[in-house]
Design an enzyme around this catalytic site. Structure first.
Site, PDB file in Angstrom:
ATOM      1  N   TYR A 192     -10.968  11.420   5.105  1.00 42.41           N
ATOM      2  CA  TYR A 192     -11.824  10.759   4.126  1.00 42.41           C
ATOM      3  C   TYR A 192     -11.577   9.264   3.921  1.00 42.41           C
ATOM      4  O   TYR A 192     -12.525   8.485   3.883  1.00 42.41           O
ATOM      5  CB  TYR A 192     -11.683  11.500   2.783  1.00 42.41           C
ATOM      6  CG  TYR A 192     -12.349  10.815   1.626  1.00 42.41           C
ATOM      7  CD1 TYR A 192     -13.728  10.609   1.621  1.00 42.41           C
ATOM      8  CD2 TYR A 192     -11.613  10.349   0.541  1.00 42.41           C
ATOM      9  CE1 TYR A 192     -14.341   9.963   0.560  1.00 42.41           C
ATOM     10  CE2 TYR A 192     -12.228   9.716  -0.523  1.00 42.41           C
ATOM     11  CZ  TYR A 192     -13.590   9.523  -0.515  1.00 42.41           C
ATOM     12  OH  TYR A 192     -14.188   8.886  -1.548  1.00 42.41           O
ATOM     13  N   ASN A 203       0.862  -1.184   0.000  1.00 47.08           N
ATOM     14  CA  ASN A 203       0.000   0.000   0.000  1.00 47.08           C
ATOM     15  C   ASN A 203       0.897   1.231   0.000  1.00 47.08           C
ATOM     16  O   ASN A 203       1.692   1.411   0.916  1.00 47.08           O
ATOM     17  CB  ASN A 203      -0.897  -0.030   1.244  1.00 47.08           C
ATOM     18  CG  ASN A 203      -1.741   1.231   1.416  1.00 47.08           C
ATOM     19  OD1 ASN A 203      -2.151   1.541   2.522  1.00 47.08           O
ATOM     20  ND2 ASN A 203      -2.012   1.955   0.355  1.00 47.08           N
ATOM     21  N   GLY A 204       0.751   2.071  -1.037  1.00 47.38           N
ATOM     22  CA  GLY A 204       1.584   3.278  -1.129  1.00 47.38           C
ATOM     23  C   GLY A 204       2.133   3.439  -2.526  1.00 47.38           C
ATOM     24  O   GLY A 204       1.862   2.615  -3.400  1.00 47.38           O
TER      25      GLY A 204
END
Ligand code: SF4
Length: 463
Positions: A251, A110-111
């Site tokens: 968010y 992730n990234g």
């Protein structure tokens, strides 16, 4: 998800040892589905052999009972993907599994690696062949090439050569290795389920499995779980200034979780309250733009004393694509997802609360829809500061030119969306809402343009 948002990135999961490891990974990914809906995959390990199953679509579409039964063993990692770097094709789905001089190795990442293209060109020059256009494969090539004796050291050497955002879980033939980059852009949680160690992007994955949340991996921390389930932690990287993504709080993350020391729902309500405090207003109703604006709208309503009402109802069953009728229906894209509760708007002054305004196109349609229901005043409030810059650390954002706040004043945006007033929370207001974490430990580059890691464009090309 509505049309005009920054896009979620990816979700990762790992568990070892557990007799139903693949099933647990499936459930963990199910809880992390909001972080990526384009592809899902699981790699499990049985008797030192890694097996991979992945496909495009939602977790529940990709995995059948038969597919999960083929993923044997007591150890697994998983990934849900939204394509940030690399296009949306099956080859880019993760985990990516390779065999190299160190044996089999799989990664769920992730990234975004800021220097992935540069590293890839270097590797291609010396003969590396890539199967995907995902930057995670660059990592695996660097590991495969490493002369280090152990796979653990090869991973550390590879990660020392890349720059950017990475929370990863690796699976080798006998170990699970979880690592978070030294700046800690993306989250990574550590939990336990009986004797098992569990890793997940967000705590909601633990809740579904009845696992206990223990702590977040620290920026720059690597945790290794061996065959017997013993856990070891180390900090093998040079220390760097911490820059956790504040947009996770605003968010991306699910509101029912805990991240970077903050309770997400509480933080979002505080953003709403701060927004009301910074820009007081008289109105009849506070209406959230669902689902993302709900928590901030609750906080806004409580702080302002203006009644809260669900005035926009979201259709939760809209797929990722739908067939538009040939004869055009005005604002079809928004209407298929949101429908107004007409009587709440007739003759009323309303405050619409959303968590971000990216291009402004959706907000404009929503304002128009609400006015058509008879609202006499429509005020828009945004619980994030204006997004003026794109993200290079693992979030899919439009280019700078497409971000309306990069080139328009707040009043120009107000005119474009045709609202009576438009206000954003201030950057200071956003930081004041943090309860337990330090404002300095956050990346805010999409609001400030202050990028902690230079990206290739800054070295000469235009954004
Ligand atoms: Fe998060 Fe924005 Fe920083 Fe990207 S630029 S990591 S979205 S705060």
């Amino acid at each position: 998800m509505l049309l005009d948002k920054f896009k979620d990135e990816c979700g990762i999961f790992g568990i070892k040892p557990h007799p139903e490891a693949a099933n647990m990974a499936y459930l963990g990914l199910y809880a992390l589905q909001h972080r990526g809906q384009e592809a899902a995959g699981v790699v499990s390990e049985s008797d030192g052999v890694l097996t991979c199953s992945k496909g495009q679509g939602l977790v529940s579409d990709v995995f059948t009972r038969e597919k999960l039964q083929r993923l044997r063993g007591d150890s697994a990692i998983g990934h849900v993907r939204y394509s940030t770097a690399g296009s949306n094709r099956i080859e880019n789905a993760q985990p990516i599994l390779i065999t190299c001089q160190h044996g089999q190795i799989a990664v769920a990442h992730n990234g975004n690696l800021v220097n992935a293209m540069e590293m890839r060109r270097k590797l291609e020059k010396i003969g590396s062949i890539f199967n995907t256009d995902s930057d995670s494969e660059v990592l695996l090539h660097l590991i495969a090439k490493s002369k280090q004796e152990t796979l653990e050291d090869a991973i550390i050497e590879a990660l020392n050569q890349v720059e950017g955002a990475y929370s990863c879980v690796f699976h080798t033939k006998d170990k699970l290795i979880a690592v978070r980059d030294p700046r800690g852009f993306r989250p990574l949680m550590l939990g336990t389920l009986g004797e098992s160690t569990v890793f997940a992007s967000e705590t909601c994955a633990f809740d579904l499995l009845d696992a206990q949340f223990q702590r977040e991996l620290e920026p720059g921390e690597m945790v290794v779980v061996n065959r017997r389930g013993m856990r070891r932690s180390m900090k093998p990287f040079e220390e760097k200034p911490i820059r956790q993504c504040i947009f996770e709080h605003i968010y991306f993350a699910r509101p029912d979780g805990f991240m970077f020391g903050e309770h997400t729902q509480r933080y979002r309500e505080q953003l709403g309250a701060k927004l009301a405090e910074e820009n007081p207003l008289e109105a009849d109703y506070v209406i959230p733009v669902p689902d993302s604006g709900v928590s901030a709208a609750l906080g806004y309503a409580r702080a302002s004393g203006i009644p809260f009402a669900f005035g926009l109802i979201r259709n939760h069953y809209v797929g990722r694509t739908f067939i538009e009728p040939k004869q055009s229906i005005r604002h079809f894209g928004v209407k298929i997802k949101l429908n107004p509760v007409r009587h709440l708007f007739e003759g009323k002054r309303v405050v619409l609360v959303d968590d971000s305004l990216v291009r402004g196109t959706t907000s404009r349609k929503i304002v128009k829809m609400v006015r058509n229901c008879g609202a006499t005043e429509v005020h828009m409030r945004i619980s994030a500061p204006p997004t003026t810059h794109p993200c290079y650390y693992g979030i899919d954002t439009p280019t700078r030119g497409e971000l309306i706040a990069s080139s328009h004043s707040i009043d120009e945006i107000r005119k474009y969306i045709e609202a009576d007033s438009l206000e954003y929370i201030s950057i200071q207001g956003m930081l004041d809402c943090l309860n337990n974490s330090s404002p300095e430990s956050y990346c805010k580059a999409c609001f400030t343009g202050d990028y902690v890691i230079p990206f290739p464009h800054q070295a000469g090309a235009s954004v």
